[in-house]
Design a protein around this motif. Structure first.
Motif, PDB file in Angstrom:
ATOM      1  N   ALA A 257       0.729  -1.075   0.184  1.00 46.45           N
ATOM      2  CA  ALA A 257      -0.107  -0.057   0.005  1.00 46.45           C
ATOM      3  C   ALA A 257       0.762   1.370   0.091  1.00 46.45           C
ATOM      4  CB  ALA A 257      -0.846  -0.108   1.263  1.00 46.45           C
ATOM      5  N   LEU A 295      -6.412  -1.436  -9.128  1.00 49.45           N
ATOM      6  CA  LEU A 295      -6.253  -2.643  -9.690  1.00 49.45           C
ATOM      7  C   LEU A 295      -7.033  -3.106 -10.751  1.00 49.45           C
ATOM      8  CD1 LEU A 295      -5.503  -4.805  -6.642  1.00 49.45           C
ATOM      9  CD2 LEU A 295      -3.745  -4.573  -8.094  1.00 49.45           C
ATOM     10  N   THR A 309       5.391  -9.167 -10.732  1.00 49.38           N
ATOM     11  CA  THR A 309       5.626  -8.012 -10.082  1.00 49.38           C
ATOM     12  C   THR A 309       5.612  -6.942 -10.973  1.00 49.38           C
ATOM     13  OG1 THR A 309       6.881  -6.688  -8.768  1.00 49.38           O
ATOM     14  CG2 THR A 309       8.023  -8.352 -10.353  1.00 49.38           C
TER      15      THR A 309
HETATM   16  P1  ADP Z   1       6.195  -7.307  -5.066  1.00 44.71           P
HETATM   17  O1  ADP Z   1       5.582  -6.251  -4.152  1.00 44.71           O
HETATM   18  O2  ADP Z   1       7.585  -7.559  -4.766  1.00 44.71           O
HETATM   19  O3  ADP Z   1       5.675  -6.992  -6.408  1.00 44.71           O
HETATM   20  P2  ADP Z   1       3.751  -8.842  -4.471  1.00 44.71           P
HETATM   21  O4  ADP Z   1       3.412 -10.193  -4.560  1.00 44.71           O
HETATM   22  O5  ADP Z   1       3.691  -8.168  -2.894  1.00 44.71           O
HETATM   23  O6  ADP Z   1       5.149  -8.496  -4.882  1.00 44.71           O
HETATM   24  O7  ADP Z   1       2.841  -7.891  -5.233  1.00 44.71           O
HETATM   25  C1  ADP Z   1       2.574  -8.133  -6.494  1.00 44.71           C
HETATM   26  C2  ADP Z   1       2.045  -7.143  -7.312  1.00 44.71           C
HETATM   27  O8  ADP Z   1       0.798  -6.860  -6.958  1.00 44.71           O
HETATM   28  C3  ADP Z   1       2.854  -5.891  -7.260  1.00 44.71           C
HETATM   29  O9  ADP Z   1       3.907  -5.674  -7.895  1.00 44.71           O
HETATM   30  C4  ADP Z   1       1.690  -4.709  -7.766  1.00 44.71           C
HETATM   31  O10 ADP Z   1       1.777  -4.795  -9.107  1.00 44.71           O
HETATM   32  C5  ADP Z   1       0.383  -5.468  -7.389  1.00 44.71           C
HETATM   33  N1  ADP Z   1       0.096  -4.892  -5.933  1.00 44.71           N
HETATM   34  C6  ADP Z   1       0.064  -5.050  -4.684  1.00 44.71           C
HETATM   35  N2  ADP Z   1      -0.534  -4.383  -3.773  1.00 44.71           N
HETATM   36  C7  ADP Z   1      -1.096  -3.335  -4.647  1.00 44.71           C
HETATM   37  C8  ADP Z   1      -1.664  -2.183  -4.285  1.00 44.71           C
HETATM   38  N3  ADP Z   1      -1.919  -1.845  -3.068  1.00 44.71           N
HETATM   39  N4  ADP Z   1      -2.079  -1.588  -5.147  1.00 44.71           N
HETATM   40  C9  ADP Z   1      -1.769  -1.861  -6.504  1.00 44.71           C
HETATM   41  N5  ADP Z   1      -1.178  -2.683  -7.017  1.00 44.71           N
HETATM   42  C10 ADP Z   1      -0.684  -3.637  -5.687  1.00 44.71           C
END
Ligand code: ADP
Length: 363
Positions: A257, A295, A309
């Motif tokens: 976040a 998203l 990611t």
């Molecule tokens: P990382 O943070 O290393 O990319 P995560 O598995 O925690 O790996 O998250 C995967 C992806 O999910 C992020 O790269 C991002 O694109 C999306 N994401 C996660 N949380 C959010 C959020 N709060 N708002 C928008 N996109 C998000």
């Protein structure tokens, strides 16, 4: 059937052969039909009960319409003259006066090869699991290490300031100690996970857990200009869970976040955590909402997959590990885009059983 099977009549002539039997003997199906059992199995040890001595045929008691001989070793001869040892099991089948023998043939060599293949598969899957574990460890350990580094730098600044800021210095050092302990715990938990030891669960108050995590993240929030709000609704049911693992989940959601609101205007850099009792007594609901880009539908389907990611230095493991932890606790973790802006991550955990709760109250 995957194994070789032939059916022979009462004169021990082949009437049916399946595809693996064709492969085993090297004869075509039509060549096999009408061949005698003795041609295919020139030698059989005379070792089993019911076998008529000296006969190279499947032995059986004479009185039964259906009878079988135990598994035994036999020498099978292929079309090219090569011989190899197989194990055979013969069952007599005689409906309506007709009679036939079903001969199941197992090739110990190919079974050994299959066992070797299986062992290799297990080995490869362990190696690939280890790779995933190493990546997961790197990901999880990164957060406390980053926090330790920034607190250590802050402590250096407090030392250099005049007059020295003793209160902040003490706080920064306390955070360094707490983060070091957490890093050690994470490594211990991951080792426990590899060893498949059961998780160390206990009934926990999710409101307290959210407070602890907010405290751990406060410096990070401050440094990134994020306003973190916490809303804990009165009494929430206890959850039977592993404290460190659930902390990891919340920290992952908060870090994401914080990343999401990074490019927003200062007044939109807001992240809210809400803890409340889930409707219909379904346990505890925790939501983490931000006012970032949100998203789209495609992303919602992808973000929980390992290694997805959108960040230049992301590992794409936080959400997949988080979902795995939550699922192991019997809960659910999902995401949705807010109607106005940003995203909300929902965490639903079942409440601890009454027995576990009274155990906690007694302790
Ligand atoms: P990382 O943070 O290393 O990319 P995560 O598995 O925690 O790996 O998250 C995967 C992806 O999910 C992020 O790269 C991002 O694109 C999306 N994401 C996660 N949380 C959010 C959020 N709060 N708002 C928008 N996109 C998000």
């Amino acid at each position: 059937m995957p194994g070789a099977v032939i059916v022979v009549d009462d004169d021990f002539r082949v009437v049916l052969a399946n595809e693996p039997a064709v492969t085993l003997f090297g004869h075509t199906a039509s060549e096999l039909s009408d061949m005698s059992f003795v041609q295919l199995f020139p030698r059989m040890p005379e070792d089993s009960a019911g076998e008529r001595s000296g006969r190279s045929e499947p032995g059986a008691p004479d009185d039964g319409r259906a009878a079988s001989c135990g598994q035994r070793m036999a020498i099978a001869r292929s079309k090219d003259g090569s011989e190899h040892t197989v194990s055979v099991k013969c069952t007599r089948y005689g409906p309506d006066g007709a009679s036939a023998w079903i001969v199941m043939i197992a090739d110990p060599c190919s079974q050994a090869a299959a066992r070797r293949d299986d062992q290799q598969r297990v080995h490869f899957s362990r190696v690939s699991e280890l790779g995933d574990m190493a990546a997961a460890l790197a990901h999880e350990i990164n957060q406390p290490l980053t926090a330790i580094l920034s607190n250590a730098r802050a402590a250096q600044r407090f030392l250099e300031s005049t007059p020295q800021d003793q209160v902040d210095l003490r706080e920064a050092l306390a955070d360094i100690v707490a983060d070091s302990c957490r890093a050690t715990e994470i490594v211990r938990k991951l080792r426990q996970f590899v060893g498949e030891a059961p998780p160390e669960t206990q009934p926990l108050d999710m409101g307290n857990l959210a407070r602890e995590v907010a405290h751990l993240m406060r410096r990070d929030a401050l440094a990134r200009g994020v306003h973190l709000t916490l809303d804990i609704a009165g009494q929430v049911p206890l959850v039977h869970c592993d404290n460190i693992q659930l902390q990891q989940v919340l920290i992952n959601l908060l870090r994401n976040a914080f990343d999401a609101v990074e490019g927003c205007r200062a007044e939109d850099r807001v992240v809210s955590v809400k803890v409340s009792a889930a409707p219909q007594g379904k346990g505890v609901s925790i939501t983490v909402s931000d006012r970032g880009p949100g998203l789209n539908t495609d992303q919602i389907g992808e973000i929980f997959k390992p290694f997805f990611t959108s960040k230049p230095h992301g590992m794409g493991l936080g959400l997949s590990i988080s979902r795995m932890i939550v699922t192991r606790h019997g809960g659910h973790l999902w995401a949705e885009s807010n109607s106005d802006r940003g995203a909300t991550f929902h965490l639903l955990l079942p409440s601890a059983s009454a027995a576990a709760v009274s155990e906690l109250r007694q302790s």
